[in-house]
Scaffold this motif. Structure first.
Motif, PDB file in Angstrom:
ATOM      1  N   ARG A  38       8.779  31.509  41.313  1.00  0.00           N
ATOM      2  CA  ARG A  38       9.593  30.334  41.012  1.00  0.00           C
ATOM      3  C   ARG A  38      10.427  29.967  42.223  1.00  0.00           C
ATOM      4  N   PRO A  39      10.527  28.688  42.551  1.00  0.00           N
ATOM      5  CA  PRO A  39      11.359  28.290  43.693  1.00  0.00           C
ATOM      6  C   PRO A  39      12.845  28.390  43.328  1.00  0.00           C
ATOM      7  N   SER A  40      13.483  29.460  43.774  1.00  0.00           N
ATOM      8  CA  SER A  40      14.886  29.680  43.472  1.00  0.00           C
ATOM      9  C   SER A  40      15.515  30.499  44.594  1.00  0.00           C
ATOM     10  N   LEU A  41      16.657  30.036  45.087  1.00  0.00           N
ATOM     11  CA  LEU A  41      17.345  30.779  46.138  1.00  0.00           C
ATOM     12  C   LEU A  41      17.934  32.083  45.613  1.00  0.00           C
ATOM     13  N   LYS A  42      18.159  32.185  44.312  1.00  0.00           N
ATOM     14  CA  LYS A  42      18.693  33.411  43.727  1.00  0.00           C
ATOM     15  C   LYS A  42      17.696  34.561  43.820  1.00  0.00           C
ATOM     16  N   LEU A  43      16.401  34.249  43.856  1.00  0.00           N
ATOM     17  CA  LEU A  43      15.380  35.284  43.883  1.00  0.00           C
ATOM     18  C   LEU A  43      15.051  35.779  45.290  1.00  0.00           C
ATOM     19  N   VAL A  44      15.528  35.090  46.319  1.00  0.00           N
ATOM     20  CA  VAL A  44      15.205  35.472  47.697  1.00  0.00           C
ATOM     21  C   VAL A  44      15.685  36.890  48.019  1.00  0.00           C
ATOM     22  N   PRO A  45      16.927  37.277  47.673  1.00  0.00           N
ATOM     23  CA  PRO A  45      17.323  38.670  47.948  1.00  0.00           C
ATOM     24  C   PRO A  45      16.482  39.694  47.184  1.00  0.00           C
ATOM     25  N   LEU A  46      16.082  39.363  45.966  1.00  0.00           N
ATOM     26  CA  LEU A  46      15.220  40.261  45.205  1.00  0.00           C
ATOM     27  C   LEU A  46      13.854  40.393  45.872  1.00  0.00           C
ATOM     28  N   HIS A  47      13.300  39.279  46.319  1.00  0.00           N
ATOM     29  CA  HIS A  47      12.013  39.312  47.028  1.00  0.00           C
ATOM     30  C   HIS A  47      12.119  40.151  48.295  1.00  0.00           C
ATOM     31  N   ALA A  48      13.221  40.000  49.022  1.00  0.00           N
ATOM     32  CA  ALA A  48      13.421  40.781  50.246  1.00  0.00           C
ATOM     33  C   ALA A  48      13.519  42.263  49.929  1.00  0.00           C
ATOM     34  N   ALA A  49      14.247  42.614  48.879  1.00  0.00           N
ATOM     35  CA  ALA A  49      14.390  44.020  48.506  1.00  0.00           C
ATOM     36  C   ALA A  49      13.051  44.614  48.081  1.00  0.00           C
ATOM     37  N   ILE A  50      12.283  43.866  47.308  1.00  0.00           N
ATOM     38  CA  ILE A  50      10.967  44.347  46.881  1.00  0.00           C
ATOM     39  C   ILE A  50      10.059  44.530  48.089  1.00  0.00           C
ATOM     40  N   ALA A  51      10.066  43.579  49.009  1.00  0.00           N
ATOM     41  CA  ALA A  51       9.203  43.659  50.192  1.00  0.00           C
ATOM     42  C   ALA A  51       9.579  44.855  51.064  1.00  0.00           C
ATOM     43  N   VAL A  52      10.856  45.017  51.341  1.00  0.00           N
ATOM     44  CA  VAL A  52      11.290  46.131  52.187  1.00  0.00           C
ATOM     45  C   VAL A  52      11.016  47.464  51.490  1.00  0.00           C
TER      46      VAL A  52
ATOM     47  N   TRP B  40       4.473  52.466  54.064  1.00  0.00           N
ATOM     48  CA  TRP B  40       4.404  52.814  55.489  1.00  0.00           C
ATOM     49  C   TRP B  40       4.820  54.264  55.700  1.00  0.00           C
ATOM     50  N   ALA B  41       5.888  54.704  55.022  1.00  0.00           N
ATOM     51  CA  ALA B  41       6.366  56.075  55.175  1.00  0.00           C
ATOM     52  C   ALA B  41       5.342  57.081  54.656  1.00  0.00           C
ATOM     53  N   VAL B  42       4.719  56.773  53.525  1.00  0.00           N
ATOM     54  CA  VAL B  42       3.702  57.683  52.980  1.00  0.00           C
ATOM     55  C   VAL B  42       2.542  57.825  53.947  1.00  0.00           C
ATOM     56  N   PHE B  43       2.052  56.705  54.475  1.00  0.00           N
ATOM     57  CA  PHE B  43       0.915  56.770  55.382  1.00  0.00           C
ATOM     58  C   PHE B  43       1.288  57.381  56.723  1.00  0.00           C
ATOM     59  N   THR B  44       2.478  57.070  57.239  1.00  0.00           N
ATOM     60  CA  THR B  44       2.867  57.549  58.564  1.00  0.00           C
ATOM     61  C   THR B  44       3.264  59.022  58.548  1.00  0.00           C
ATOM     62  N   PHE B  45       4.125  59.399  57.631  1.00  0.00           N
ATOM     63  CA  PHE B  45       4.651  60.766  57.640  1.00  0.00           C
ATOM     64  C   PHE B  45       3.880  61.700  56.704  1.00  0.00           C
ATOM     65  N   GLY B  46       3.479  61.213  55.546  1.00  0.00           N
ATOM     66  CA  GLY B  46       2.789  62.070  54.592  1.00  0.00           C
ATOM     67  C   GLY B  46       1.335  62.299  54.932  1.00  0.00           C
ATOM     68  N   LEU B  47       0.623  61.220  55.269  1.00  0.00           N
ATOM     69  CA  LEU B  47      -0.813  61.324  55.535  1.00  0.00           C
ATOM     70  C   LEU B  47      -1.158  61.355  57.013  1.00  0.00           C
ATOM     71  N   ARG B  48      -0.153  61.146  57.870  1.00  0.00           N
ATOM     72  CA  ARG B  48      -0.338  61.158  59.331  1.00  0.00           C
ATOM     73  C   ARG B  48      -1.392  60.149  59.806  1.00  0.00           C
ATOM     74  N   VAL B  49      -1.329  58.951  59.226  1.00  0.00           N
ATOM     75  CA  VAL B  49      -2.237  57.869  59.612  1.00  0.00           C
ATOM     76  C   VAL B  49      -1.516  57.006  60.637  1.00  0.00           C
ATOM     77  N   PHE B  50      -2.221  56.661  61.699  1.00  0.00           N
ATOM     78  CA  PHE B  50      -1.631  55.799  62.720  1.00  0.00           C
ATOM     79  C   PHE B  50      -1.823  54.345  62.301  1.00  0.00           C
ATOM     80  N   LEU B  51      -0.736  53.684  61.956  1.00  0.00           N
ATOM     81  CA  LEU B  51      -0.773  52.277  61.566  1.00  0.00           C
ATOM     82  C   LEU B  51      -0.445  51.421  62.777  1.00  0.00           C
ATOM     83  N   PRO B  52      -0.934  50.177  62.827  1.00  0.00           N
ATOM     84  CA  PRO B  52      -0.633  49.303  63.962  1.00  0.00           C
ATOM     85  C   PRO B  52       0.877  49.106  64.119  1.00  0.00           C
TER      86      PRO B  52
END
Length: 166
Positions: A125-139, A146-158
């Motif tokens: 939904r186009p709403s400025l109230k949801l932007v911080p939630l979207h950012a939190a979900i993305a991060v 990224w942490a699971v693949f980098t540190f747990g599985l030792r996969v080299f990501l770009p």
């Protein structure tokens, strides 16, 4: 019991699960791992098998076709109507293409965060109230992946040009 389209699809999925499980015995065994090479493919196939069985059960009960949404009304035709109808899918493809093209510059971590944020913002939904939630979900989600693949599985990501962890 009716043999509708959902039952046929569920049965085909179950058949594919069986074929793939049988073929997983042909995976080359490696001697450098701590577990058999077939473990993870069979775990994924087990999850797919459970999902297919649930789908078949719902299809046989009739719940899969009862809860289906009605057919969309016919809108204006032509190229504009086609773009309007497939807007979300085309946006997802465009966002993913942008993610792939910027991957050498942004890297997996930053590019993945921006991709998930953009997908949530554009498709939601186009709403400025949801932007911080979207950012939190993305991060949170991309950072955890990224942490699971980098540190747990030792996969080299770009890594990209902007952020380098070496």
């Amino acid at each position: 019991m009716s043999l509708n389209r959902d039952v046929v699809v569920a049965l085909l999925l179950l058949l594919l699960c069986g074929v793939f499980f049988w073929e997983s015995g042909n995976i080359q065994l490696t001697d450098y791992g701590q577990m058999d090479s077939t473990v993870w493919p069979r775990i994924i196939l087990g999850a797919l098998l459970v999902a297919s069985l649930i789908y078949l059960w719902q299809a046989l009960r009739g719940a899969a076709s009862e809860g289906a949404s009605p057919a969309p009304k016919a809108g204006p035709g032509g190229l504009a109507g086609w773009f309007r109808r497939y807007r979300n899918a085309l946006l997802c493809y465009a966002l993913f293409l942008t993610f792939l093209l910027t991957l050498p510059i942004l890297g997996m971590l930053l590019g993945g965060i921006l991709f998930v944020f953009a997908a949530l913002t554009v498709l939601g939904r186009p709403s400025l109230k949801l932007v911080p939630l979207h950012a939190a979900i993305a991060v949170g989600t991309v950072g955890a992946m990224w942490a699971v693949f980098t540190f747990g599985l030792r996969v080299f990501l770009p890594e990209g040009v902007l952020i380098s962890f070496q």
